[in-house]
Design a protein around this motif. Structure first.
Motif, short mmCIF file in Angstrom:
data_model
loop_
_atom_site.label_atom_id
_atom_site.label_comp_id
_atom_site.label_asym_id
_atom_site.label_seq_id
_atom_site.Cartn_x
_atom_site.Cartn_y
_atom_site.Cartn_z
N MET A 215 58.94 -38.62 73.44
CA MET A 215 59.07 -37.01 73.67
C MET A 215 58.20 -36.32 72.47
N PRO A 216 57.16 -36.00 72.68
CA PRO A 216 56.40 -35.21 71.31
C PRO A 216 56.97 -33.89 71.26
N VAL A 217 57.04 -33.18 72.50
CA VAL A 217 57.70 -32.08 72.32
C VAL A 217 59.14 -31.63 72.80
N ILE A 218 60.15 -30.92 71.89
CA ILE A 218 61.34 -30.82 72.27
C ILE A 218 61.78 -29.36 72.51
N TYR A 219 62.20 -29.04 73.65
CA TYR A 219 62.51 -27.70 73.95
C TYR A 219 64.01 -27.16 73.55
N LEU A 220 64.27 -26.53 72.87
CA LEU A 220 65.67 -26.02 72.78
C LEU A 220 65.98 -24.75 73.30
N THR A 221 66.74 -24.81 74.54
CA THR A 221 66.76 -23.55 75.53
C THR A 221 68.34 -23.28 75.68
N ASP A 222 69.15 -24.05 75.17
CA ASP A 222 70.74 -23.93 75.47
C ASP A 222 71.13 -22.91 74.50
N ILE B 21 61.71 -38.77 63.60
CA ILE B 21 60.33 -39.11 63.45
C ILE B 21 59.44 -39.07 64.70
N HIS B 22 60.24 -39.08 65.87
CA HIS B 22 59.71 -38.95 67.31
C HIS B 22 59.49 -37.41 67.49
N VAL B 23 59.64 -36.74 66.67
CA VAL B 23 59.49 -34.97 67.11
C VAL B 23 58.13 -34.52 66.57
N GLU B 24 57.18 -34.24 67.55
CA GLU B 24 55.89 -33.83 67.35
C GLU B 24 56.01 -32.32 67.02
N GLN B 25 56.88 -31.67 67.89
CA GLN B 25 56.92 -30.24 68.07
C GLN B 25 58.06 -29.77 68.49
N LEU B 26 58.76 -28.77 67.92
CA LEU B 26 60.11 -28.17 68.11
C LEU B 26 59.71 -26.85 68.65
N VAL B 27 60.09 -26.44 70.04
CA VAL B 27 59.95 -25.23 70.85
C VAL B 27 61.43 -24.37 70.65
N VAL B 28 61.61 -23.50 70.30
CA VAL B 28 63.07 -22.65 70.26
C VAL B 28 62.93 -21.60 70.98
N MET B 29 63.83 -21.38 71.71
CA MET B 29 63.92 -20.36 72.62
C MET B 29 65.18 -19.59 72.64
N LEU C 296 67.71 -29.02 58.33
CA LEU C 296 66.56 -29.60 59.33
C LEU C 296 65.19 -28.59 59.18
N ILE C 297 65.12 -27.56 58.81
CA ILE C 297 64.05 -26.76 58.60
C ILE C 297 63.41 -27.65 57.25
N SER C 298 64.06 -27.67 56.35
CA SER C 298 63.27 -28.61 55.23
C SER C 298 62.70 -29.71 55.76
N GLN C 299 63.45 -30.54 56.34
CA GLN C 299 62.82 -31.63 56.70
C GLN C 299 61.91 -31.67 57.76
N LEU C 300 61.72 -30.80 58.63
CA LEU C 300 60.78 -30.51 59.58
C LEU C 300 59.36 -30.09 58.87
N LEU C 301 59.43 -29.10 57.73
CA LEU C 301 58.29 -28.86 56.94
C LEU C 301 57.69 -30.29 56.25
N VAL C 302 58.55 -30.99 55.68
CA VAL C 302 58.11 -32.50 55.08
C VAL C 302 57.22 -32.99 56.18
N GLN C 303 57.81 -33.16 57.39
CA GLN C 303 57.20 -34.07 58.23
C GLN C 303 56.10 -33.48 58.81
N GLU C 304 55.93 -32.00 58.71
CA GLU C 304 54.80 -31.25 59.08
C GLU C 304 55.03 -31.28 60.74
N VAL C 305 55.97 -30.86 60.98
CA VAL C 305 56.44 -30.64 62.48
C VAL C 305 56.33 -29.18 62.94
N ASP C 306 55.52 -28.94 63.64
CA ASP C 306 55.22 -27.43 64.33
C ASP C 306 56.64 -26.92 64.83
#
Length: 336
Positions: free
Chosen positions: A1-8, A35-43, A52-62
């Motif tokens: 699952m490359p794109v994760i949507y957080l909508t809850d 490692i499976h997260v390619e992009q995170l969409v926060v709604m 988590l923010i720090s790790q996402l930046l390290v992994q270059e996750v958009d």
């Protein structure tokens, strides 16, 4: 699952070891390897922990942020390192009409062709009256397409694009049930359910296009077709033009035609954010359709191969970067 949507709404996302954990009221609603997260969409009202923010930046996750109604707010991206030469060339190309205008022409030519074909495909399942209306619209659009290559400047090109859009959405209006009140494209604010769904879908597509532009190292705020303005990612808007019909319109129209939306999926707001907007159930349905469409393998003419639409958007961004660097002679828009 490359794109994760957080909508809850009210959920909290955090890092636990090497995993992404999303909780709401002490219940774990998502647990997956980071490692499976390619992009995170926060709604909307979803919190991210600092770790988590720090790790996402390290992994270059958009990471893209939207309001709960789908209005784009901004994004968290790692630094654009090593792209000085590309961006310098981008500024040079943008400042020269002889190099900038052909890129814009190709993007709009592809958009008009994709609109015309999408309308034809949607009308194919309708009755003779619907097909006749769609044929009139596509004939008008075909005439406009033939004029694009002769555009002398961006203003005339924008005029052709606007005329094509008017014909296209006029044809789309004739396809959709009149009960939804769709009378053409309007979005500031969306006055009806169809426009609300289109705006939400275009916001998702814009997020993907902006992510790809950042990925290849181009400056997303300096476009060749869209005017440069404060806080407007003009280049991302340029890139998404040719994909609007094949990614968004191709899924939104069937959701209405197949009665997969109901009146309960929309809410009319007044006050600071007037207009009609998708609510939770409708958002989820459109996000699911969007992700399915983006993962659909289709033929990519430029490389003569079949691949997912999401990858084609990335390839078009890389192709544009190659044109800017002088490594490709001219830009070739994607035509489905």
């Amino acid at each position: 699952m490359p794109v994760i949507y957080l909508t809850d709404q009210g959920a909290m996302a955090h890092k636990k070891g090497e995993r992404l954990i999303v909780e709401k009221k002490s219940d774990v609603i998502l647990d997956m390897p980071l490692i499976h997260v390619e992009q995170l969409v926060v709604m909307g009202n979803v919190q991210l922990s600092a770790a988590l923010i720090s790790q996402l930046l390290v992994q270059e996750v958009d990471v893209a942020f939207f309001s709960s109604y789908g209005k784009y707010r901004g994004r968290l991206t790692p630094p654009a390192l090593g792209f000085a030469q590309l961006r310098y060339r981008q500024y040079q190309v943008l400042g020269n009409p002889q190099t900038a205008l052909p890129i814009a022409k190709q993007a709009i030519q592809a958009k008009l062709a994709n609109q015309r074909r999408t309308l034809g495909r949607l009308a194919a399942a309708g009755g003779s009256k619907v097909q006749a209306a769609a044929q009139r619209a596509t004939q008008t659009m075909q005439g406009i397409e033939s004029q694009v290559s002769a555009a002398k400047d961006l203003d005339s090109l924008r005029g052709y694009e606007g005329s094509g859009a008017a014909a296209y959405f006029g044809g789309l209006k004739d396809l959709l049930p009149p009960s939804w009140g769709f009378n053409g494209r309007q979005y500031r604010p969306p006055p009806d359910a169809v426009n609300a769904a289109l705006s939400f879908g275009y916001a998702l597509l814009q997020s993907a296009a902006l992510g790809m532009v950042n990925l290849v190292g181009l400056d997303p705020y300096l476009g060749f077709f869209h005017t440069i303005d404060y806080n407007r990612p003009s280049l991302a808007l340029d890139l998404m033009e040719e994909f609007r019909p094949v990614v968004v319109d191709a899924i939104v129209a069937p959701l209405f035609l197949q009665n997969r939306f109901s009146a309960q999926d929309f809410r009319r707001e007044s006050g600071a954010t007037p207009g009609v907007y998708l609510v939770e159930g409708g958002r989820r349905r459109l996000i699911e359709a969007h992700e399915k469409q983006m993962a659909t393998p289709v033929f990519y003419p430029r490389k003569k191969e079949t691949t997912a639409l999401r990858r084609i958007i990335e390839e078009q961004a890389r192709h544009l970067a190659n044109v800017v660097l002088g490594e490709a002679a001219s830009y070739q828009g994607y035509e489905a």
